[in-house]
Structures are given as C-alpha cells and as structure tokens.
Scaffold this active site. Structure first.
Site, PDB file in Angstrom:
ATOM      1  N   ASP A 334       8.808   9.676  -7.181  1.00 44.48           N
ATOM      2  CA  ASP A 334       8.592  10.090  -5.933  1.00 44.48           C
ATOM      3  C   ASP A 334      10.000  10.239  -5.328  1.00 44.48           C
ATOM      4  O   ASP A 334      10.508  11.389  -5.457  1.00 44.48           O
ATOM      5  CB  ASP A 334       8.652   8.342  -5.696  1.00 44.48           C
ATOM      6  CG  ASP A 334       7.805   7.569  -4.874  1.00 44.48           C
ATOM      7  OD1 ASP A 334       8.260   8.031  -3.745  1.00 44.48           O
ATOM      8  OD2 ASP A 334       6.972   7.045  -5.371  1.00 44.48           O
ATOM      9  N   HIS A 367      10.094   5.422   0.230  1.00 40.80           N
ATOM     10  CA  HIS A 367       9.091   4.767  -0.550  1.00 40.80           C
ATOM     11  C   HIS A 367       9.608   4.931  -1.555  1.00 40.80           C
ATOM     12  O   HIS A 367       8.979   4.036  -2.180  1.00 40.80           O
ATOM     13  CB  HIS A 367       7.730   6.639  -0.376  1.00 40.80           C
ATOM     14  CG  HIS A 367       6.180   6.474  -0.897  1.00 40.80           C
ATOM     15  ND1 HIS A 367       6.378   6.784  -2.029  1.00 40.80           N
ATOM     16  CD2 HIS A 367       5.680   5.624  -0.721  1.00 40.80           C
ATOM     17  CE1 HIS A 367       5.201   6.471  -2.481  1.00 40.80           C
ATOM     18  NE2 HIS A 367       4.567   6.112  -1.476  1.00 40.80           N
ATOM     19  N   ASN A 459      -5.396   7.729   0.546  1.00 41.44           N
ATOM     20  CA  ASN A 459      -5.433   6.523   2.047  1.00 41.44           C
ATOM     21  C   ASN A 459      -6.441   6.971   3.099  1.00 41.44           C
ATOM     22  O   ASN A 459      -6.546   6.971   4.351  1.00 41.44           O
ATOM     23  CB  ASN A 459      -3.979   6.067   2.152  1.00 41.44           C
ATOM     24  CG  ASN A 459      -3.259   5.332   1.429  1.00 41.44           C
ATOM     25  OD1 ASN A 459      -3.332   4.866   0.274  1.00 41.44           O
ATOM     26  ND2 ASN A 459      -2.025   6.025   1.473  1.00 41.44           N
ATOM     27  N   SER A 521       0.095   3.805  -2.959  1.00 40.80           N
ATOM     28  CA  SER A 521       0.852   4.068  -3.006  1.00 40.80           C
ATOM     29  C   SER A 521       1.190   2.431  -3.443  1.00 40.80           C
ATOM     30  O   SER A 521       2.024   2.680  -4.544  1.00 40.80           O
ATOM     31  CB  SER A 521       1.959   4.744  -1.960  1.00 40.80           C
ATOM     32  OG  SER A 521       1.901   5.793  -1.738  1.00 40.80           O
TER      33      SER A 521
END
Length: 608
Positions: A334, A367, A459, A521
C-alpha cells in the site's frame, strides 16, 4: 469460466495494441444512463465519511482532554503546562490549549497559540467555552473555517470540578479525507499527474482514451508513456542488453526476476512494443499504474459508537476461537503505515519502502495506515479503535507514492519482497483494469509460496474485472454496507469471492488521527485479517484451503448461492475460525491457545 476466457485473450491484447495507431483514439464511451445518479451516491458517501471522521475527531479529542485533566490532578501550574506541551507534541492538530482553575482563577497554563485564519471567530467561541465549563457543561463549537483551515473549539471539566481544559483543534484531517476519498471512490477523473508521465487506455482494446470525467474511469487503465515491461523467452546476454539499450535510447533499465522494465527517451510504449517483437519475447506490455482502491466486547473508546463492522461479521465471538498469532505476518502492499500511530505501536514488523528504499515505509497518504488499523489496531487498550486481530502483526510495504499511485514494477516488487520475508497473507487494496502479465508473474510467485493473496475489487460499480483482484490466484472482495446491501460503489462480477464491510469504516489515520473511509479498499483488509486468524488457529492449512474455508462459511446474501454482487456472501468470522479449528490436525495447536487464555483469565481475576 470468464477467467479462462480472459487468460486465452491475454495474447491478443498486445496484438490489438500494436495495430492501433496513435492518431486513432477510441471513440468516446457513451455515458451510462445511471452515471449521474451513481456520482450523486458517491458524493453522498464522501460526505458521510467526512461527517463520521469529524465525529471521530471530536470524540477522541474529548477523551484526550479528560485524560489530560486526570494527569494534572492537584499538581502545580508548571506541571500542568508540561502536560499541555506533551499533549500538543503528541497531537499536532491541537493548536491551542488552556487549562484554568475553576476554584482558583490564578491557576492557569497555556500551550500554543490561536490560529490567525480564524482568530476573531475562535476568540468568540473560546469565551463561550469558558462560560460553559464554569457552568459544569462540556463545550463543542460549530466548525470554524473552511478547507485546510477548519477548526473546532472544545472544553471539558475535570471530574472533581476543580479544573477546565479548553482548546482549539485543527481539523485538517477533514480536508485530507475529502481529497483522498474523491480519488479512492473515483469521483474525480484520474490521473492526478504529480509525478507520473502517463496515458490512459481502454482496458479491453488498449486503445487510447481521454479521461475528462470521473464516470469515464470505469474500464480505463493507465500506463507510462515511455516505459515497457518485457519478459524474454531466453535470458538476453549482456551484449544483447547493450544493443537494446542503444537502439531504444534507454534512460533506465530495471530487472525483477526474469522480467525487465525499460524506459526510453526516444520511443513511446507502442513503438517499444513493436520493437521488442524481434526479440522473441514471452510478452511486452505497457507499464501499468495501480491505484488505491478500515467473546469480550473491546474497551477501545471508539469501538461501540463507530465500529459497526466488527459485530456485523461476528468478529467478537470469533475471538473465543482465536485472537491471532504473532507467527502469522500480514503484509499490507500500500502507501506505507504511520509507524508512530499510538494505536499501531508494537503492531508492525520490519517492512520495506519500494518507492524510496533508503527510507522507512512511512505513510504519506493515509490509505495504508487505515488498512493496517482494520487488520491490527491495538485491542482493549482503552484507546481509539479495535483491529480484527489481537496478535497478528502488519508488514508495511510501501509501493504507492505520495500521490497514491505506483507502477506495476513497484507493486510486483513489493509482493515478491513480502513473500521472501515471511508474509503469510498479503492485502492489496489497489488495482487497475489492465491484466498485466508482469504483475501476474509476481502474484503466481507468492501463490506458489503458499501466500494467501487478498485484493479489493474496485470502486466504479462496474462488472468489468479489475486486477489484481480478478487473477485466479487472488481472493477478490466486494463491499457491503451496515444493512448487508451491496455498497453502491462496489465493483462486481463472477470473479468476486466474498463481500465484507466497506462503508464508513473507522480506523487509524496518520498524525494520531482516526478517520472513517468507504471503499472496497476497506472491505479487503477485513478478509485479510480473517485469513490471518484462520492461519493462526490452524497453521497446517494451505492457502487454497484458507480461501475455501472463507467461501464455505460466508453468509449468503443476494441471490441464492454464489452471485456477482457478493460472491459466496459476507464473511463470518466465528464460522470460518470454528471450521478451521476443526480441520485436519489443528487440535495439536489448541494447548497454546488455552495457555494464552489461562494467562488472560489469571490476570483478569488477579486485578479484580
């Protein structure tokens, strides 16, 4: 079936790419009739995340104020000043703090200053706060300012009524969450070209497209203009590599395993793909970008009010089967992780920064920290949020830069590094619509080394397969809301394995913050944590067996049986762990669990 078709089609994608000319872009995609409604839903989701994050911020600051008041106790004003200074060092968003004696007006300590951007309004609210706490009532002002300069004035009274603490809190996290979620939920067109020189292509045909509106992100992938990923059927000699570098005007060449990434100062991706055909390569493809796509009830202060997600998947009774094991490491591929966050202290192992190898894998986006908190935030520490695992630790692998984007090479390198350094489960809350064989090779490498790979589906509310989630070796996750409905933004399709909570998920955020984010996520790390718990209760299980258990024990939602929206259903932690504990020879590992539980109970009764 679609995965076989996709695999058979992979070879023709490059051929299609080669015959398309630069001056013949793909025709504009017709707008979907429900695109406007979908965008409105995403905007509403973003607003909910920001509002929930503000609530988290206010609640946590109120708890911090009360803790500071207890620390002051009956100490001196000088000691109180030290407490306030320490508090501001730990919480940089606390711009101004003042502690006063309610019985003794001469007792006062101040730390920080009033922000110039909201000075006039803040002074009015400070007066209101002082009056409120004197009257015995806590105080919270409306929002002051806008954008990066949002503040709130808060006031709390000590339990004994002797002191009051008032402060001005910088709520810049709201601005950061709003900006990030616009990208994460694909509300704004991609790319945000801060670092990457890139173009966009239709993932079906690899023909160039121009992304002007967020709805057009669906089905588009993005690649480096002057880079190419090549896998040779036969390893080239040093002389051949020198020839290649000379002929393409190479400015950079990197190798990962048997795969090369070349960067040219003279040729663009299409020309490079045509050039490499003479070298008898296994594949030559664009260098795609991947984007970021959070028993006993825990006493964590934000749990009961904000973490609907853990009860929804039966996490708490699942802890009666196992609470995890430090032997099972979870890699988070990530943006890195905030290694200084108080709710993640002791919850990480050594990681790696692919973007800047000389630096630690610190999160400069938010994130990765949010994802890590969903998996493994400290439980029962009377702070913040609770993670799904008490003991499994996170290996932060930073493959995405400060813009939230990273190359196929960096993602592949991160996967291989994590595998080689002991990760048993890998979370990938990132993706693209291009099926890059380069990345697939790294996925296969990890899978062949018995790693469980989990990925978010995306998404865009589209049925188009997203990668890496749609690779056959990867466990694909869709998102649900608190009513067990499909999240409005969640991608879907027959490659989806399961669903998990992904709407307004509260978790850790850089700068000692907590934030509520929405996205697949956030759904993916719920499943990743479950896989880690399964491997903790039964280390003998293979990666395919772990995946099968999660599918078999999922709660069926939507159409009966496996469907495109929920896969096999929403994960059920207690059912999955119970089945894992009863599978094969797991009983030999139960004494360790019993020993840990006995220690816990002994400590509990000793304190009581």
């Amino acid at each position: 079936m679609w995965k076989k078709i996709a695999a058979a089609s992979a070879a023709v994608l490059c051929a299609l790419f080669l015959i398309m000319t630069a001056d013949k872009p793909a025709p504009p995609k017709p707008a979907r009739p429900d695109a406007q409604k979908e965008m409105q839903l995403k905007q509403s989701m973003l607003q909910q995340d920001v509002e929930k994050t503000e609530q988290l911020c206010r609640t946590q600051c109120s708890l911090d104020f009360k803790r500071a008041l207890r620390q002051v106790g009956s100490g001196t004003a000088q000691a109180a000043k030290s407490v306030l200074d320490d508090m501001r060092r730990e919480h940089e968003h606390m711009e101004y703090l003042e502690l006063t004696g309610l019985a003794d007006s001469s007792f006062q300590a101040v730390s920080g200053g009033i922000p110039d951007q909201v000075r006039e309004a803040a002074e009015v609210r400070l007066r209101e706060a002082r009056e409120s706490v004197k009257a015995g009532k806590p105080y919270q002002s409306p929002k002051l300012g806008e954008g990066e300069h949002q503040y709130v004035v808060m006031g709390e009274r000590s339990d004994d009524g002797k002191h009051a603490l008032i402060g001005i809190i910088h709520q810049d996290i709201l601005h950061k969450v709003a900006i990030y979620q616009r990208k994460n939920l694909r509300i704004v067109p991609y790319p945000s070209d801060k670092r990457w020189k890139i173009e966009s292509v239709d993932s079906d045909t690899l023909r160039d497209v121009k992304v002007d509106h967020a709805e057009e992100n669906e089905g588009t992938s993005h690649y480096h203009v002057n880079q190419i990923v090549v896998k040779f059927r036969k390893e080239p000699t040093e002389a051949e590599l020198r020839q290649i570098r000379s002929e393409i005007g190479a400015t950079d060449m990197r190798k990962l395993g048997y795969t090369y990434v070349f960067e040219s100062s003279q040729m663009e991706a299409k020309q490079l793909m045509a050039y490499f055909q003479k070298w008898n390569v296994a594949y030559a493809e664009p260098h795609f970008l991947y984007l970021t796509n959070e028993a006993v009830e825990p006493n964590d202060r934000l749990y009961a009010r904000y973490q609907w997600n853990l009860p929804a998947i039966e996490t708490i009774p699942g802890w009666d089967v196992t609470r995890g094991s430090e032997d099972v490491i979870v890699a988070v591929i990530d943006t890195g992780v905030d290694l200084n966050h108080p709710d993640l202290q002791g919850r990480t192992v050594e990681g790696y920064n692919v973007v800047n190898p000389d630096d630690p894998p610190m999160d400069d986006v938010g994130h990765g920290t949010h994802v890590a908190g969903i998996i493994s935030a400290l439980v029962n520490n009377e702070e913040g949020v609770a993670g799904m695992s008490w003991y499994n630790k996170v290996m932060p692998v930073k493959v995405l830069d400060e813009t939230g984007a990273g190359s196929t090479y960096s993602v592949a390198q991160g996967i291989i590094w994590a595998t080689d350094h002991g990760a048993k489960v890998i979370n990938m809350s990132l993706g693209n619509y291009a099926k890059a064989e380069f990345l697939h090779d790294a996925i296969k490498y990890a899978f062949d080394h018995d790693v469980v790979l989990i990925a978010a589906s995306g998404n865009d509310n589209t049925e188009r397969p997203g990668y890496p989630a749609a690779y056959p070796e990867v466990f694909a996750v869709a998102a649900t809301d608190s009513e067990q409905n499909k999240a409005s933004f969640s991608n879907y399709g027959d490659y989806i394995d399961v669903a998990a909570p992904g709407v307004n998920i509260a978790s850790t955020y850089p700068g000692n913050h907590y934030a509520a984010l929405s996205g697949t996520s956030m759904a993916s790390p719920h499943v990743t944590a479950l896989a880690a718990l399964i491997r903790s209760v039964n280390p003998l299980l293979k990666n395919t067996e772990v995946m099968d258990i999660m599918r078999q024990t999922a709660v069926d939602l939507g159409a009966k049986g496996k469907d495109n929206y929920f896969g096999y259903g929403q994960i059920d932690v207690v059912k999955a762990l119970s089945q894992a504990a009863g599978t094969r020879e797991s009983i030999v590992f139960w004494p360790e669990w019993f020993e840990r539980e006995l220690d816990r109970l002994a400590e509990k009764y000793k304190t009581e």
